[in-house]
Design a protein around this motif. Structure first.
Motif, mmCIF file in Angstrom:
data_model
loop_
_atom_site.group_PDB
_atom_site.id
_atom_site.type_symbol
_atom_site.label_atom_id
_atom_site.label_comp_id
_atom_site.label_asym_id
_atom_site.label_seq_id
_atom_site.Cartn_x
_atom_site.Cartn_y
_atom_site.Cartn_z
ATOM 1 N N UNK A 163 -5.021 4.350 4.434
ATOM 2 C CA UNK A 163 -5.852 3.230 4.500
ATOM 3 C C UNK A 163 -5.051 2.034 5.114
ATOM 4 N N UNK A 164 -4.072 1.980 5.118
ATOM 5 C CA UNK A 164 -3.062 0.837 5.684
ATOM 6 C C UNK A 164 -3.159 0.573 7.126
ATOM 7 N N UNK A 165 -3.333 -0.609 7.664
ATOM 8 C CA UNK A 165 -3.670 -1.010 9.276
ATOM 9 C C UNK A 165 -2.174 -1.242 9.719
ATOM 10 N N UNK A 166 -2.193 -0.796 11.032
ATOM 11 C CA UNK A 166 -1.005 -1.118 11.545
ATOM 12 C C UNK A 166 -1.264 -2.338 12.729
ATOM 13 N N UNK A 167 -0.276 -3.421 12.250
ATOM 14 C CA UNK A 167 -0.513 -4.784 12.888
ATOM 15 C C UNK A 167 0.922 -5.153 13.579
ATOM 16 N N UNK A 168 0.656 -6.486 14.266
ATOM 17 C CA UNK A 168 1.788 -6.758 15.163
ATOM 18 C C UNK A 168 2.834 -7.558 13.845
ATOM 19 N N UNK A 169 1.848 -8.219 13.191
ATOM 20 C CA UNK A 169 2.631 -9.320 12.234
ATOM 21 C C UNK A 169 1.975 -9.007 10.735
ATOM 22 N N UNK A 223 10.382 0.732 -4.012
ATOM 23 C CA UNK A 223 8.953 -0.033 -4.142
ATOM 24 C C UNK A 223 7.938 1.150 -4.422
ATOM 25 N N UNK A 224 6.850 0.789 -4.842
ATOM 26 C CA UNK A 224 5.509 1.836 -4.676
ATOM 27 C C UNK A 224 4.520 1.202 -3.887
ATOM 28 N N UNK A 225 4.155 2.088 -3.162
ATOM 29 C CA UNK A 225 2.810 1.775 -2.063
ATOM 30 C C UNK A 225 1.729 2.516 -2.451
ATOM 31 N N UNK A 226 0.646 1.609 -3.000
ATOM 32 C CA UNK A 226 -0.879 2.229 -3.513
ATOM 33 C C UNK A 226 -1.728 2.281 -2.377
ATOM 34 N N UNK A 227 -2.634 3.460 -2.373
ATOM 35 C CA UNK A 227 -3.591 3.351 -1.119
ATOM 36 C C UNK A 227 -4.398 2.178 -1.344
ATOM 37 N N UNK A 228 -5.018 1.984 -0.153
ATOM 38 C CA UNK A 228 -5.791 0.732 0.178
ATOM 39 C C UNK A 228 -7.268 0.569 -0.176
ATOM 40 N N UNK A 229 -7.884 1.772 -0.480
ATOM 41 C CA UNK A 229 -9.099 2.164 -1.043
ATOM 42 C C UNK A 229 -9.188 3.157 -1.951
ATOM 43 N N UNK A 230 -10.492 3.329 -2.757
ATOM 44 C CA UNK A 230 -10.583 4.256 -3.851
ATOM 45 C C UNK A 230 -10.923 5.716 -3.153
#
Length: 348
Positions: A163-169, A223-230
């Motif tokens: 669910x992560x969004x690719x952005x420029x910053x 580090x631990x990366x969690x999902x962005x949604x359920x």
């Protein structure tokens, strides 16, 4: 002249710092006359004496936050204190919870399988909501360590699937950016974003950084990366959602804003109330907790759950005729009071 008879000693009260605890699921203990912060003090002492975690049911989100703050003071870091917030939206609302709330919920759920001792504070509304299965949270939680090999393209695909969004910053949780050999990512549930420096296909360093100044800070080992949604929005999960939606609802699916939004990968507000359509099965909070759980009810569970369930039924009746947003039955999304009572009754 007769001598006064000595008074018979009265039973010694239970010391405040030695609260009586129930020892079996069939046992209930009532604590009384706990005013102000004394409830949190006794809860902290109960958690120190109990061999497993303590679930504290609070009447509202505000009460849960207040109790958690007091518990953090009385435990003084000796025991963990976690909070599971509710959505802070009305049942079947067309608005989704704030990303900060989703972030905290996922951080709490991801930590519960290892929550062997400590206090978990949850409002009644949070406990009533059905949750994603533990397998989902575990599958979409990504661990990254210094020195580990990293296939950048595969990792980008996993971030997108989570669910992560690719952005420029990167400026907000749930975003990532790739610039050459640098990967910036702001995990859900994290206080700050991280900058990952890659040397070829190896993680050379991981640092926190300030999203405003872009300056890097201290180094981290992992580090631990969690999902962005359920729920996930992968091609497979979208396909499963569409199939379950068509099985569950009759009529022309092209008229449904919910169906069209998910099909295009852009879920509409309030999509959380369609959570069962994303998963093979959903869970409850108790599925995340071990068997040696102690439950403390500060909410007046029976009466409060009945009132909350009545509100859910009213909202469902008001909104269930909208052909653009057909609703799942209340028991599919929320725990009915009798089911909640049965789950609570399993623990002392």
């Amino acid at each position: 002249m007769s001598q006064p008879q000595p008074l018979s000693p009265s039973p010694a009260p239970t010391p405040l710092l030695e609260p009586l605890l129930p020892r079996s699921p069939a046992t209930r203990v009532l604590w009384g006359q706990l005013y102000g912060a004394s409830l949190a003090l006794v809860l902290a002492e109960a958690a120190r004496r109990h061999a497993g975690p303590v679930l504290v049911l609070a009447a509202s989100t505000r009460e849960a936050e207040r109790l958690a703050g007091e518990l953090a003071f009385f435990t003084a870091g000796e025991l963990p204190v976690a909070v599971l917030p509710d959505y802070e939206t009305l049942p079947y609302d067309v608005f989704s919870p704030h990303p900060d709330i989703t972030s905290q919920r996922l951080a709490t759920l991801a930590g519960l399988p290892a929550f062997r001792r400590g206090l978990l504070v949850a409002s009644l509304d949070a406990v009533l909501q059905r949750l994603p299965p533990r397998s989902y949270v575990e599958a979409y939680t990504l661990l990254l360590a210094t020195g580990a090999a990293l296939d950048l393209e595969a990792f980008r695909a996993r971030l997108a699937a989570a669910g992560y969004a690719s952005v420029t910053q990167v400026v907000a949780p749930g975003e990532f950016a790739v610039r050459g050999g640098l990967l910036d990512v702001y995990p859900m549930g994290a206080a700050q974003p991280y900058r990952i420096d890659l040397f070829d296909d190896e993680v050379e360093s991981i640092r926190v950084f300030d999203p405003e100044t872009q300056r890097s800070g201290e180094k981290l080992a992992e580090i631990r990366l969690l999902p962005t949604r359920e729920f996930a929005l992968t091609p497979e999960s979208i396909k499963d959602f569409r199939r379950r939606y068509r099985q569950r609802f009759e009529g022309d699916v092209t008229r449904s804003l919910v169906y069209k939004g998910v099909s295009e990968g852009f879920p509409t507000g309030g999509i959380e109330y369609y959570l069962p359509l994303f998963h093979e099965s959903v869970a409850t909070l108790f599925d995340y907790l071990p068997d040696d759980l102690l439950v403390v009810d500060t909410a007046g569970l029976q009466e409060a759950a009945a009132r909350a369930w009545s509100d859910v039924l009213d909202r469902h009746e008001q909104r269930r005729h909208d052909i653009e947003r057909p609703l799942l039955d209340p028991a599919e999304v929320f725990l009915p009071p009798d089911e909640l009572a049965a789950l609570v009754a399993r623990a002392p």
